[in-house]
Design an enzyme around this catalytic site. Structure first.
Site, PDB file in Angstrom:
ATOM      1  N   TRP A 326      62.145  65.450  46.822  1.00  0.00           N
ATOM      2  CA  TRP A 326      60.859  66.134  46.595  1.00  0.00           C
ATOM      3  C   TRP A 326      60.983  67.639  46.849  1.00  0.00           C
ATOM      4  O   TRP A 326      60.104  68.418  46.470  1.00  0.00           O
ATOM      5  CB  TRP A 326      59.747  65.510  47.436  1.00  0.00           C
ATOM      6  CG  TRP A 326      59.840  65.762  48.918  1.00  0.00           C
ATOM      7  CD1 TRP A 326      60.973  65.713  49.674  1.00  0.00           C
ATOM      8  CD2 TRP A 326      58.788  66.120  49.822  1.00  0.00           C
ATOM      9  NE1 TRP A 326      60.682  66.000  50.979  1.00  0.00           N
ATOM     10  CE2 TRP A 326      59.350  66.245  51.104  1.00  0.00           C
ATOM     11  CE3 TRP A 326      57.416  66.325  49.663  1.00  0.00           C
ATOM     12  CZ2 TRP A 326      58.583  66.575  52.225  1.00  0.00           C
ATOM     13  CZ3 TRP A 326      56.656  66.658  50.782  1.00  0.00           C
ATOM     14  CH2 TRP A 326      57.251  66.774  52.048  1.00  0.00           C
ATOM     15  N   GLU A 468      59.204  61.990  58.909  1.00  0.00           N
ATOM     16  CA  GLU A 468      59.912  60.703  58.816  1.00  0.00           C
ATOM     17  C   GLU A 468      60.123  60.023  60.163  1.00  0.00           C
ATOM     18  O   GLU A 468      60.620  58.907  60.216  1.00  0.00           O
ATOM     19  CB  GLU A 468      61.271  60.920  58.133  1.00  0.00           C
ATOM     20  CG  GLU A 468      61.134  61.287  56.663  1.00  0.00           C
ATOM     21  CD  GLU A 468      62.450  61.743  56.041  1.00  0.00           C
ATOM     22  OE1 GLU A 468      63.281  62.316  56.761  1.00  0.00           O
ATOM     23  OE2 GLU A 468      62.622  61.536  54.832  1.00  0.00           O
ATOM     24  N   LYS A 581      58.693  65.365  63.024  1.00  0.00           N
ATOM     25  CA  LYS A 581      59.917  66.003  62.540  1.00  0.00           C
ATOM     26  C   LYS A 581      59.606  67.318  61.840  1.00  0.00           C
ATOM     27  O   LYS A 581      60.303  68.303  62.003  1.00  0.00           O
ATOM     28  CB  LYS A 581      60.608  65.048  61.567  1.00  0.00           C
ATOM     29  CG  LYS A 581      61.942  65.562  61.030  1.00  0.00           C
ATOM     30  CD  LYS A 581      62.544  64.553  60.050  1.00  0.00           C
ATOM     31  CE  LYS A 581      63.828  65.081  59.417  1.00  0.00           C
ATOM     32  NZ  LYS A 581      64.241  64.306  58.249  1.00  0.00           N
ATOM     33  N   GLN A 582      58.564  67.301  61.030  1.00  0.00           N
ATOM     34  CA  GLN A 582      58.301  68.473  60.190  1.00  0.00           C
ATOM     35  C   GLN A 582      56.840  68.520  59.804  1.00  0.00           C
ATOM     36  O   GLN A 582      56.089  67.572  60.040  1.00  0.00           O
ATOM     37  CB  GLN A 582      59.162  68.412  58.942  1.00  0.00           C
ATOM     38  CG  GLN A 582      58.804  67.278  57.996  1.00  0.00           C
ATOM     39  CD  GLN A 582      59.901  67.013  56.982  1.00  0.00           C
ATOM     40  OE1 GLN A 582      60.871  66.337  57.281  1.00  0.00           O
ATOM     41  NE2 GLN A 582      59.745  67.543  55.787  1.00  0.00           N
TER      42      GLN A 582
END
Lengths: 728, 728
Positions: A326, A468, A581-582
């Site tokens: 993506w 994730e 994570k992000q």
């Protein structure tokens, strides 16, 4: 700025990092910034775009071509390779204005000093060719043996991919590698032109898959000997007889000669920079990092075809399976749209052309519609495995759900098409399959929608969002919002059926009950559950997020028993905490800033930023963008620099156990561009116009750049937070 | 049969196992089959029913009372404890007709031999009391010091639970332990009656929480000295002043004397056996194992109250937190219904009385209705934690989902009430809260029902079925079928509102919109998805079960890196295979045999049995029962024996790391009874009548037993597969 990187001295531990940092490429191939005498052990790669091979049950990965730039010196019988023979002086340079890699090395021998200089590039003018110029100068009568050829012993992560290596000698030397899975032929031919006083040239076919010319002569004192080498690469994806094409090209370009090829190449780069250069007065570091990022994006953009995308690690090797993530739609596409809409079209066309793969993937899970590959290769094949991580404690593969639960990928494709149309005004892509793609993605989400029998919203369960580290969650805000967007886009497409190519419109009407679909998608768009801010203004990333342990990133890090253990998965250290994570909610709010007030955006930024590991290079730019939208350019700046310097700085994750996972970071580079242009320069598009709300970092006195928008090109200058936008 | 177990010799490694095997109990307390001289290190426990305490963040667990049977001998200055002083001869016996534990130990000393004999029981006639008779005989003039008292240094798994220990001496000695959490008082008093020629008795209050009488005398040669000890236990859950009650009782029962108490006790047991004995001619092993199983069930049945259930490890200690699991309703209840309907009522009443706890639990997850505790303690508090398993590799607690995803528990409660009404004909339980319980459980499932927006069945997602090795699955067949049953029962209750107590019926009508609920539940019952047999006749245990790796139990076992690692969880060795922990589809088909044809039942048995680890003691009996229904008594027999011998045989799982998880297995015992009565004897109930389709194992010439059914008692004799059913 001088558009040049220099690395002085030789350090074997930096080979992997410099291979990425000094990469040259032209969208067809990428050559790592390694030295002439390096071989597969030093991660040399001539990485090819869009051609893959699988051996056994290992991951399918892109092919590296045999290395036509393999050369080294033997002087007075001593092999001069920097790894074995420490040079007196050594540096490499990258001219990233023109994608030219240079090396300069001086060795001291018993009888005197000898200098080897070379420069090389892969042509922007003809993507199949690369040329290199070598200079050898000794301050004594050196007995020089220059060995130069093609190294077919290719670095592979999950190879070897060439079952057979065919060597050929003629007016040029060639190697053809025949790939294992699909028997692709990859042909590399090299011709040369030199002024060496050789009596004869000997061709050696070595057992270790190398074909080498041995050039022997005794040098005059301080005389410069020069050799130009002309490499051509073709594969059976390019033409029927790759070897013939490669040989012919290698001979032809020798006739043109190094300097003409060099000029043509540089002209192309200048043309590229006329669209993509960003000038920043007052902050050279930022300007250099940003343009260096643009250099990489330009080096890997597929210009030579009309349907190819960009891999997550660009053309820096086989890492991440050479697959398209993506990243392209969400982080790179804006750069392409604004600087090279043709390439933007290519990458979206790649998605449209892999719709069948996405439909097959959906079907394999029992879903309707199109479920795009998490790691897309040829034909949309999903290279992602069910077991992506190795448990460091048991060494067992660990079940991960990237492939089957990260459903937001399909919406990213729709978002990409939507942005392509919005920024180019080019609706034709819809008639070339784009409309079907959007409809199939909407059908996919529609099929996944759940509803409590007792009533309520439409929900999406058991997914993974951008973060994730939290698997199998319900109602990930980002995912639900993107699904809603997909429904909206599908309704729009159905509404605009009359604007499509007639034949195609008829096909769609035959294939679908558009009226019924429209009703469904409208219902879905209205009823899908979008998590709302809580009493503190914070949007839960997913159902139950706030119930998780609220603990700092450092505390979570301190719980690691092994620095390599995976933070996510069912039992990872982050999995049952609020540490992510992000950017996740922040990505949503960045993409759809009008969904909430500025106050809510700010609160969410402030809540989530300290809880984010930034364990992905995709994270910093989203935080930077939202920080700009919240008026916090001072918070945005270091994140911008982090993103822009992803490939300049050392220290990224390069190894996972024994597997090399390093490479370049196009998404971070694209992210940096977005922050500069959409964040600091505040560029946005409204009512068919480019508009700007600049808020430059303090040190930035002026900013100048060009933007393509709806088939026109604009020059933009920003000074004192005023934007001057001129069509040119 | 002789109703006696004997264990010869002393082996310290068997202490834990024999503690369970030789357990005596009366439903109020259970005393492990340990020796008089044992202490907390030897897992001595006087385990109390239904009274719990929590210390810190450790698991809440039932209280063990101070041990009133603590005694040991010092002869000629030498401490005679079997652990330290190897006996010449030693055996223990359990009269499991009457729940009497006996020991016989002979030591050789320098001056001669001395024999200690004792027998003890906890009274079935008065659950607060226990008595013990000791005999001491020496074949020389021994200098005997008999130390006897109460040991307040109680074995705890997550204790110590007594913040304070109060000692008291009077006509009897006493210890009161004051519990940490709720300040419960647990009082133990002991009086005695002896013929020792002691000059004086010294009372020692020892620092290690023991109050001890020291009785000193020199024995005549071969003269038998006898002491009878009378223990009484009361807690603040029984009365206001437990110590007063304990003291008074200890004195009173001494007046009665050992033999009268013994007779009263034995009479009670004979009365119990008149309902629960199962005679099997031709197979003593089976008869003994089965009646021994019944002994345990009788020993832990709560007769002394009208609302108490049975813990998963009975009264054998604090293992499994002394909590009530679905074991009671699914595996034990049939025994109670057929042999002691009053106790069956108690255990179901416990569930009805903990409805508030179940509603609270549901609410805490945002659900409607009643979500019963997976591990139920006082008030329905769920003692199950989110982290039930320790990762053997990282030593970290591992997130498990027994508590939050094993939603089938609520249906087990409804099933229990349903069976209670069916077998007793006693509808009054509905008016005592049973109706509400059923409705609330149905509301719970209704609230969980999901439906694809695109249409289709009602589904239940993200659950754990009986097979705990597969977490977070969709449409577990067993769970969905039980939910369907729950909806049916709720509709039935609503339909029979007129048969309830009028006051209660009015209350229900006020509380609920019964008409609307009925409509909903009828819709749910009709539309809930019930997995169907595939083309091979096999029902998938859950969505996607057949996609999992199909591999043998042994292969999965061979993948273990550590014998103690958990097979389930997200990354367990069984998790991504078809290997299951215990009967799941088979449990469903056992409970609802009319759901599918006999052929399908057989096929599913044959498919699932080899894929079942039988990692739970709840598994074998379900397979045995279904084997009987499929006409495979030869397959059923070894599974029946496994179930019936669960506590006879060594080798069960007793330790998980350093935590003792052993104990008795009431569910396996109840399961064995079900197999004998409903399987081999083929007893079933239809149209208000007991019916039978017997198919006895070959060796079983005759079978004789009694059954309670709808307020009547029946004598049943089976011979040549003919059943003679006579009301008595």
């Amino acid at each position: 700025m001088n558009w040049e990187l220099t690395e002085n001295g030789f350090n074997s531990e930096k080979i992997a990092h410099l291979g990425n940092k000094f990469l040259t490429g032209n969208g067809y191939m990428g050559i790592r910034g390694t030295l002439d005498e390096f071989d597969s052990r030093d991660l040399v790669a001539v990485n090819l775009a869009g051609i893959y091979d699988q051996v056994g049950n290992s991951w399918r990965e892109p092919l590296n071509a045999p290395n036509g730039f393999y050369s080294y010196l033997i002087v007075d019988g001593n092999v001069l390779k920097v790894q074995d023979n420490a040079p007196k002086e050594h540096f490499i340079k990258l001219d990233y204005r023109h994608g030219i890699f240079k090396r300069h090395t001086e060795w001291t021998t018993k009888r005197g000093n000898i200098v080897l200089e070379s420069e090389r590039f892969v042509s922007m003018d003809d993507v199949h060719i690369g040329v290199e110029k070598y200079k050898i100068t000794a301050d004594f009568h050196a007995d020089i043996n220059f060995l130069t050829g093609i190294d077919g012993d290719v670095w592979d992560i999950n190879g070897p991919h060439y079952d057979e290596i065919i060597m050929d000698e003629d007016d040029c030397i060639s190697i053809v590698g025949i790939s294992h899975e699909k028997k692709y032929h990859v042909a590399v031919s090299v011709s040369e032109d030199e002024n060496f006083p050789c009596e004869k040239k000997i061709i050696l076919k070595k057992e270790d898959k190398k074909i080498i010319k041995s050039l022997n002569f005794v040098s005059d004192i301080n005389k410069c000997y020069e050799i130009h080498r002309f490499m051509a690469i073709y594969t059976s994806k390019d033409c029927e007889n790759p070897l013939d094409n490669a040989k012919e090209t290698a001979i032809n370009i020798r006739n043109k000669g190094y300097y003409e090829l060099h000029d043509e190449h540089c002209k192309c780069w200048e043309s590229i920079w006329s669209n993509s250069e960003v000038e920043i007065e007052g902050d050279d570091d930022a300007m250099e990092a940003l343009n260096y990022s643009c250099y990489h994006l330009n080096s890997i953009s597929p210009r030579h075809t009309d349907s190819l995308s960009i891999a997550a690690r660009g053309l820096s090797g086989q890492t991440y399976k050479g697959a398209v993530f993506w990243d392209t739609e969400m982080f790179i596409l804006d750069f392409l749209l604004m600087t090279n809409p043709k390439v933007a079209r290519n990458v979206m066309k790649y998605r449209i052309d892999t719709l069948d793969g996405a439909k097959e993937k959906a079907k394999s899970y029992g879903y309707d519609g199109a479920f795009y590959a998490w790691e897309s290769q040829e034909g949309g094949y999903d290279a992602c495995s069910d077991y992506n991580v190795t448990d460091v404690f048991t060494k067992r593969p660990m079940r991960t759900y990237f492939k089957d639960k990260q459903i937001h990928i399909s919406a990213a494709i729709v978002y990409g098409i939507g942005r392509y149309i919005d920024l180019t005004g080019d609706m034709t892509i819809l008639s070339e399959g784009g409309a079907e793609t959007i409809i199939e993605c909407a059908k996919f989400y529609y099929d996944l929608l759940l509803k409590k029998v007792s009533g309520g919203y439409y929900e999406l369960h058991d997914v993974i969002g951008p973060d994730e580290y939290h698997e199998r969650v319900n109602n990930n805000g980002y995912t639900n919002r993107m699904a809603k967007y997909t429904f909206e886009q599908a309704v729009k497409v159905i509404d605009s059926i009359d604007e499509l190519n007639e034949q195609y419109a008829i096909k769609l009407c035959k294939e679908y009950n558009l009226k019924q679909l429209k009703e469904k998608f409208e219902m879905a768009e209205r009823n899908i559950y979008i998590p709302q801010p809580n009493e503190n203004g914070i949007i839960p990333q997913f159902d139950g997020y706030f119930d998780l342990e609220d603990v700092s990133v450092n505390t979570v890090r301190s719980r690691l028993l092994d620095s390599k253990e995976y933070w996510g998965g069912a039992n990872g250290v982050a999995a049952h905490t609020q540490v992510i994570k992000q950017a996740d909610v922040v990505t949503w709010l960045t993409m759809f800033p009008d969904d909430v007030s500025d106050e809510i955006k700010l609160k969410n930024w402030q809540y989530y930023e300290p809880r984010t590991e930034h364990g992905s290079s995709l994270s910093a730019c989203m935080y930077a963008l939202l920080a700009c939208k919240c008026g916090m350019k001072e918070k945005a700046y270091p994140l911008f620099m982090k993103s822009a310097s992803a490939d300049l700085n050392e220290g990224g994750k390069e190894w996972a156990g024994l597997v090399y996972i390093g490479g370049t970071h196009p998404a971070a580079e694209g992210g940096a561009y977005m922050v500069a242009i959409k964040g600091f320069a505040g560029i946005y598009f409204e009512d068919g116009k480019i508009k700007a709300k600049p808020d430059l970092p303090k040190a930035w006195k002026k900013m100048r750049f060009h933007i393509c928008y709806r088939n026109k090109k604009y020059k933009i200058e920003i000074e004192d937070n005023n934007a001057n936008i001129v069509e040119i």
